[in-house]
Design an enzyme around this catalytic site. Structure first.
Site, mmCIF file in Angstrom:
data_model
loop_
_atom_site.group_PDB
_atom_site.id
_atom_site.type_symbol
_atom_site.label_atom_id
_atom_site.label_comp_id
_atom_site.label_asym_id
_atom_site.label_seq_id
_atom_site.Cartn_x
_atom_site.Cartn_y
_atom_site.Cartn_z
ATOM 1 N N SER A 109 32.204 43.007 38.209
ATOM 2 C CA SER A 109 31.792 41.637 38.481
ATOM 3 C C SER A 109 30.263 41.529 38.435
ATOM 4 O O SER A 109 29.657 41.842 37.407
ATOM 5 C CB SER A 109 32.378 41.185 39.826
ATOM 6 N N HIS A 168 41.048 39.090 39.569
ATOM 7 C CA HIS A 168 39.651 39.494 39.521
ATOM 8 C C HIS A 168 39.445 40.901 40.077
ATOM 9 O O HIS A 168 38.610 41.659 39.569
ATOM 10 C CB HIS A 168 38.793 38.491 40.310
#
Length: 256
Positions: free
Chosen positions: A96, A229
């Site tokens: 991320s 995610h």
């Protein structure tokens, strides 16, 4: 601004030092994350690989230090520390926000004539892919809701008011860093890139992950794994297999 080597212990965490390892893996945490997120990776790869996890300011034992809410500035500091850790081949893994920091640190290494042998960019769209996001401008409840939606932190921890007060500044600062980041036009690295993404990640589409290919002048590989995610929480074995294969290939190349 140059960071003295005496600060290495602040920035670089080696949970299982492996001084005889032929390779070094540098891990970059996600927004709100800390070096300890990569403890399982270190446990799994040591002593074959010397795993170094970066600890950003403003969290855990560094929570009283000023936050750095700008990716470029953060990358400058990390590079100043890591450039003294390149006594063996470096591999970067960032998840991320960490993928952006790793990319920018790799660019700084390459300006000086060195750099990682591969960059693993996980759970993050390519630097050139922009979304108009403003999580960092939300109130505290809004930021907590975002983190819960991403399933990156145990909900029980986010129900602890005292803990919330401790981690919210770092979360807000990191979201500001990510959401205000703009890649330099045409920015690339010379090392190969492997992009990893969950097939149902709301923050990164497959097309956005594929566009990491535009940011390397070397080989590119896209790995799609089941999950959102934080797919790597449940697919840790798959991610470790990707890393194992990479280091095995590196060893074979060095031995050729």
């Amino acid at each position: 601004m140059s960071v003295s080597p005496v600060d290495d212990g602040l920035w670089c965490r080696r949970f299982h030092p492996a001084p005889d390892a032929a390779h070094r893996l540098v891990c970059f945490p996600h927004a709100g994350g800390s070096a300890s997120y990569y403890l399982p990776v270190s446990t799994a790869l040591a002593p074959r690989v010397d795993v170094v996890a970066v600890q950003y300011p403003g969290r855990q034992d560094r929570r009283n230090e000023p936050l750095i809410d700008d990716i470029a500035t953060l990358a400058d500091h990390v590079y100043d520390v890591l450039r003294s850790w390149d006594d063996r081949p470096l591999t970067f893994f960032g998840h991320s926000m960490g993928a952006l920091v790793a990319f920018e640190v790799a660019r700084r290494f390459e300006r000086e004539g060195s750099g990682p042998v591969r960059l693993f960019a996980s759970g993050r769209r390519a630097p050139s892919r922009y979304r108009d996001e403003n999580v960092h401008r939300r109130d505290d409840d809004g930021i907590v809701a975002e983190v819960k939606a991403m399933s990156g932190t145990d909900d029980r921890l986010l129900d602890d008011d005292e803990l919330i007060r401790m981690i919210l500044p770092a979360l807000r600062g990191d979201y500001r860093a990510v959401e205000t980041y703009r890649s330099a036009p045409g920015a690339t690295v010379a090392c190969p890139i492997t992009a990893l993404v969950g097939d149902s990640d709301p923050k990164t589409s497959l097309d956005e992950a594929q566009d990491w290919e535009k940011h390397t002048s070397a080989d590119f590989d896209l790995r799609i794994l089941p999950g959102g995610h934080f797919y790597l929480n449940s697919r840790a074995a798959d991610v470790l297999k990707v890393l194992d294969d990479h280091f095995a290939a590196q060893a074979a190349t060095r031995g050729a």
